[in-house]
Design a protein around this motif. Structure first.
Motif, PDB file in Angstrom:
ATOM      1  N   CYS A 248      -7.609  -1.439   3.869  1.00 10.10           N
ATOM      2  CA  CYS A 248      -6.368  -1.185   3.139  1.00 10.10           C
ATOM      3  C   CYS A 248      -6.470   0.218   2.527  1.00 10.10           C
ATOM      4  O   CYS A 248      -7.477   0.547   1.907  1.00 10.10           O
TER       5      CYS A 248
ATOM      6  N   ASN B  22      -5.315   1.344  -0.035  1.00 10.11           N
ATOM      7  CA  ASN B  22      -5.521   1.271  -1.484  1.00 10.11           C
ATOM      8  C   ASN B  22      -6.838   0.615  -1.852  1.00 10.11           C
ATOM      9  O   ASN B  22      -7.533   1.069  -2.749  1.00 10.11           O
ATOM     10  N   CYS B  23      -7.166  -0.501  -1.186  1.00  8.47           N
ATOM     11  CA  CYS B  23      -8.251  -1.359  -1.675  1.00  8.47           C
ATOM     12  C   CYS B  23      -9.556  -1.199  -0.917  1.00  8.47           C
ATOM     13  O   CYS B  23     -10.599  -1.596  -1.413  1.00  8.47           O
TER      14      CYS B  23
ATOM     15  N   HIS C 196      -0.772  -6.088   2.655  1.00  7.88           N
ATOM     16  CA  HIS C 196      -1.956  -6.609   1.952  1.00  7.88           C
ATOM     17  C   HIS C 196      -1.540  -7.732   1.002  1.00  7.88           C
ATOM     18  O   HIS C 196      -1.409  -7.541  -0.196  1.00  7.88           O
TER      19      HIS C 196
ATOM     20  N   CYS D 250      -3.254  -5.718  -2.894  1.00  9.31           N
ATOM     21  CA  CYS D 250      -2.406  -4.851  -3.694  1.00  9.31           C
ATOM     22  C   CYS D 250      -0.924  -4.972  -3.353  1.00  9.31           C
ATOM     23  O   CYS D 250      -0.077  -4.441  -4.059  1.00  9.31           O
TER      24      CYS D 250
END
Ligand code: FES
Ligand SMILES: [Zn+2]
Lengths: 955, 82
Positions: B7, B9-10, B57, B61
């Protein structure tokens, strides 16, 4: 209880007794014992009854590799006694024998024997006559399988957790090679996990005098930073994911590199009577002695094809067992162990093996002779027959990971031939059996794995290269192995090729005669290798037998495909935690107190009713009702482009909605199909409050955010579904009740239908939406979930004098049906458009935006739908099932279906909704409904059944 | 089927953390004719090879992102925010 004097490295703690029961009898054990060692110590020799013939079976491998010691522990079937640690108070029971292990009625199948249960017997016998199958099935169900799964819930309630472990290197196998590999990789900075099935790292070292060495090697690996998992068998290899089962945790290990140091599996020998209790693998006998100080017998005969058996004979002598004779199949073994045996005066017969084991219920003697039998046979008495057919590389997991094996004629086994990228093998599985070679090969594999990840330096690379050169020069494998014959001795008694499934050498002969002449076919027909041992004990013998029967080479016969699980594993471990996430609204406790019948609605637990669905529905019409609608999806759409955003998502216009006003909206896909529906309230210029159906909340959020990800709009989405509670207060007295809990002016002038106002309700800051899903004047109150019970209580209290009653989902469904409000997913399906669903007014094709679904809806507007959703009434009082067919006026088939139907006490008749041919979608048309074969005449209604013009609603 | 997606972001997570949003299927910018509309709504390329696709996701997030994945090996070559 008799134990040997203290053994070096023994696992038991003699000062700590542990008691458990076996078939109701108390057994004294010691801390560190397994169920198997403890029972053996007190004289138990029969541990199970075999699958088909119910023959006695005893400890064979003492290492969790065979099917012989399966027992039931505290209700859980299929537990291996020889590896299950004893626990105070545990209840151990035998399996597959009734009434008892010593007297098993099903033993008759063995005594009748012979022609009675050849392979395929069940397929061939119980197929005719067909009508008797129900009876056969009952009998067979009882005879099939091992053990019994407990019926009551408690015993079955496993709590397993998943743990996802990402690592650089996973090492499978914790013997000398595995520990060296883990240490080497970790020293170079790799993040290493090692999974080992044993209770402590060390592998074979532990039972063979190397416990100090094992401890140091494990300590070394730990200090280097490797995570060592014990009692943690790897279950399979799936696309780089290796599930490792450790007690109540399933580690899902995903590593960049894999090192397999799975060792070898000691093979049995095939001879008549080879399944008698008292026939034991050399490793098993050694483990009993060195780990548990249990004397495996008093007088032993050893039959071997390699040094393992000789080493075991020496160990047995050390434990005070009389070794009557050692038969070594090799003609010329002059190893140090052989010399030591001769020095001790043990009779060592070369080029000899065991031709038959004799005894009733237990080994009492053995016939020894030359391979194949040349006349010089000798019968000797013994109570322990130790056998070793050499070690077969444990390549199953490697093969699952993509490795290939080939037959190694010299050693008589299938050995690794190639490895896929990122996969390494070391130690005995790779042919490095001797301790130093095993450790060196482990260290090289670990270092190479780390190097391939960019770790290490020139020095470490040079060392690895030197190491692998040394390995290629050194001796490979154990010194000298003789390949045993498929079957030694051809006598009357049964010779078992597969202990799990009770398949004899003769069964394999028969199956080849019947044409099952490939190993994969024979596997399926005889079920050899398909039992709890997963081929550990039987794959190689079956291949040898098949080769002998068909005249093929072993290479030609080949192996069967290795499949997970490599280790027997309870289903509960794979299923994980029994986890049904139930969502409950913040008011749920009150519903329980009010006696609600609670039902599942998607993920939610919701009141179906409070015991009186008709009365609850009537109360809404007569006085007022209150329903918890916290489950509705709630989104805040905010930003300068919020109106534009919603205009693109809904077929109707929302940007021109005035603050404080509400509009109903349907969401369609780009194919024009209805996805969800709900209300939209404009809070201020830049903010909208959007509700969705309860079940659609997640999907609508995904849908909105997906488009937002693609469109450059200044909009922010906030999902407040969980944060806000909501209740709907509806009925002719709702206004008066509102006046008691809120200062907001509820007169119809000040607070009109489809107005939304922010005000306090019972002191809680709320958004009040005047909408009417149930057809009466109604207020849907949204407020912080933390105040759920408080607001609910306040409303019920305020309404007590007005006849206010809580109502559940079932009365709500009736009330909405009276108003002909659709339930998305109930009255519509994935093909429904707003046109078919009688909502053409919701589509505004004169909007500017190319809104989602526009192009498809433009076409739908031109081509009238074939079917339409309408209401109907049924005069004869029968409520058709949802899904009942709408029949054509003539001919066969189905032209539509009923989606909802109820009896309405308010209207005094049966009402419903159905999809019917578009031509019949007019008031007064008649359609035929078939409900369970009964034909009903229904009359079409196109306007709401209750308050068709909405006067009540707006009042 | 089991693999890891990263991801944006993650970071790397098991595929079961995500919802699949299908292959990237650009929406027509002008009014499509009947055939184009049908193709857009109902036809996918479904390549045996590298495919550009949407992922959400879900257990994380809550971001939508794009991935390039080889559908034959499930090897994910790239992930990025749109
Ligand atoms: S004796 Fe327990 S599995 Fe073999
Ligand atoms: Zn994320």
């Amino acid at each position: 209880m008799t134990r040997l004097p203290p053994q070096r490295g023994e696992r038991i703690d003699r000062r700590r007794p542990v008691d458990f029961t076996f078939d109701g009898q108390r057994v004294e054990a010691l801390e560190g014992d397994t169920v198997g060692s403890a029972l053996y110590a007190v004289g138990q020799r029969t541990f199970s009854r075999s699958f088909k013939y119910h023959r006695r079976r005893g400890l064979l491998c003492c290492a969790g590799q065979c099917p012989n010691c399966l027992v039931q522990v505290d209700g859980a079937p299929g537990v291996r006694a020889c590896t299950e640690p004893v626990r105070e108070g545990m209840h151990v029971e035998h399996m597959n024998a009734s009434p008892s292990l010593d007297f098993d009625a099903m033993r008759a199948t063995d005594l009748v024997g012979g022609p009675f249960t050849p392979p395929g017997f069940y397929y061939k016998t119980f197929i005719r006559p067909r009508r008797l199958w129900p009876l056969y099935e009952k009998v067979l169900r009882r005879a099939a399988g091992l053990g019994r799964v407990a019926k009551s819930r408690r015993e079955r309630e496993w709590r397993t957790e998943y743990r996802r472990r990402h690592a650089d290197v996973l090492v499978v196998g914790g013997g000398a090679a595995g520990l060296a590999a883990a240490a080497a990789a970790a020293e170079l900075g790799a993040d290493v996990v090692l999974a080992d099935e044993g209770p402590a790292p060390g592998g074979r070292l532990l039972a063979e005098g190397g416990q100090d060495h094992a401890r140091e090697a494990a300590e070394h690996a730990r200090r280097a930073g490797a995570e060592l998992l014990s009692n943690a068998p790897a279950l399979g290899a799936f696309d780089g994911l290796v599930p490792v089962w450790q007690g109540d945790t399933l580690h899902q290990v995903r590593a960049k590199r894999h090192v397999y140091t799975t060792g070898v599996i000691e093979q049995p020998l095939l001879f008549p009577g080879n399944d008698l209790p008292g026939v034991m693998l050399s490793g098993g006998a050694r483990r009993l002695v060195s780990l548990y100080a249990v004397k495996p017998g008093t007088r032993a005969i050893v039959a071997t094809v390699c040094d393992r058996g000789l080493d075991a004979a020496l160990a047995l002598i050390g434990a005070g067992v009389e070794v009557a004779c050692v038969a070594d199949l090799r003609a010329d073994a002059a190893s140090p162990a052989a010399q030591a045996l001769v020095r001790r005066g043990v009779e060592l017969r070369r080029a000899a093996t065991v031709l038959e084991a004799r005894g009733r219920g237990h080994v009492q003697g053995a016939v020894l002779g030359a391979r194949g039998g040349d006349g010089h046979e000798r019968v000797m008495a013994c109570d322990l027959l130790v056998v070793s057919g050499g070690g077969a590389p444990a390549t199953s997991l490697l093969c699952q990971a993509g490795a290939r094996t080939a037959y190694d004629a010299e050693r008589g086994v299938f050995a690794l031939a190639s490895l896929p990228g990122g996969v390494y093998a070391a130690g005995e599985v790779a042919g490095h059996g001797e301790l130093h070679a095993a450790e060196l090969s482990g260290a090289v594999a670990g270092a190479e794995a780390a190097h391939s990840l960019g770790l290490g330096d020139a020095d470490s690379r040079a060392r690895a290269v030197a190491g692998s050169e040394r390995l290629s020069r050194g001796p490979v494998g154990p010194s000298g192995v003789a390949v045993p014959p498929p079957v030694a001795g051809d006598r009357g008694a049964r010779c078992f090729a597969c202990l799990c499934e009770d398949v004899t050498a003769k069964d394999i002969h028969l199956s080849v005669e019947e044409g099952y002449d490939s190993i994969e076919l024979s596997k399926r027909y005889t079920t050899t290798t398909m039992g709890p041992c997963q081929g550990r004990m039987c794959q190689l013998p079956a291949i040898r037998l098949m080769a002998a029967e068909t005249g093929q080479s072993l290479e030609q016969v080949g192996t069967t495909t290795a499949r997970p699980p490599w280790q027997a594993v309870p289903m509960g471990v794979l299923a994980g935690r029994p986890f049904e996430p139930a969502k409950r609204s913040s008011i749920h406790g009150r519903h329980r107190e009010l006696g609600a019948n609670v039902m599942w609605a998607g993920d939610w637990r919701r009141p179906y009713d409070y015991g009186d669905p008709r009365g609850e529905a009537l109360a809404v019409h007569d006085a007022a009702g209150l329903i918890d609608v916290s489950t509705l999806g709630k989104l805040i759409v905010r930003g300068p482009d919020a109106g534009e955003f919603l205009d693109r998502l809904y077929p109707n216009r929302l940007s021109n909605l005035r603050p404080g006003r509400i509009r109903y909206g349907v969401i369609t896909s780009d194919a024009g199909r209805i996805i969800d529906d709900g209300t939209i309230c404009r809070l201020d210029d830049e903010s909208f409050y959007v509700t969705t159906t309860s079940s659609g909340a997640g999907a609508v959020y995904e849908w909105f955010s997906w488009w937002l990800a693609d469109w450059p709009l200044r909009v922010h989405l906030t999902d407040v579904t969980q944060g806000l509670a909501a209740v709907n207060l509806a009925g002719p007295r709702a206004r008066e009740i509102m006046a008691k809990v809120s200062a907001v002016d509820c007169s119809s002038e000040a607070f009109a239908y489809l107005d939304g106002k922010q005000a306090d309700v019972a002191g809680a800051r709320s958004l009040i939406l005047r909408i009417g899903f149930v057809g009466e004047v109604g207020y849907e109150i949204h407020f912080p979930a933390a105040h759920g019970e408080h607001v609910w209580d306040a409303l019920l209290e305020a309404g007590a004098d007005y006849g206010l009653r809580p109502f559940g989902l079932e009365p709500q469904r009736l009330l909405r049906l009276q108003k002909m409000h659709i339930l998305v997913g109930q009255d519509t399906d994935s093909e429904s458009t707003p046109y078919g669903a009688a909502m053409p007014w919701i589509v505004k094709l004169d909007k500017d935006q190319a809104f989602i679904g526009r192009w498809a809806l433009e076409r739908a507007a031109e081509e009238p739908p074939e079917t339409a959703l309408v209401g109907f009434t049924l005069p004869d009082g029968r409520v058709p099932k949802e899904g009942a067919a709408v029949l054509p006026e003539s001919g066969d088939g189905q032209v539509g279906q009923v989606t909802s139907a109820r009896h309405s006490p308010q209207l005094g008749q049966v009402i419903g909704m159905a999809w019917v041919p578009a031509g019949l979608a007019r008031d007064g048309a008649e359609v035929t409904i078939s409900d369970d074969g009964k034909r009903l005449r229904a009359r079409v209604v196109t306007k709401p059944f209750f308050d068709p013009e909405g006067e009540v609603l707006r009042s | 089927m089991s693999y890891v997606l990263t991801c944006p972001n993650c970071g790397p997570r098991e595929v079961t953390d995500f919802s699949f949003g299908g292959e990237v299927n650009p929406r027509p910018t002008t009014r499509p004719d009947k055939r184009e509309l049908g193709a857009y709504n109902y036809f996918r390329r479904n390549v045996a090879g590298v495919q550009r696709e949407w992922w959400f996701h879900r257990s994380g997030c809550g971001a939508w992102f794009l991935a390039e994945r080889d559908t034959r090996t499930n090897q994910v070559l790239l992930t990025e925010l749109p």
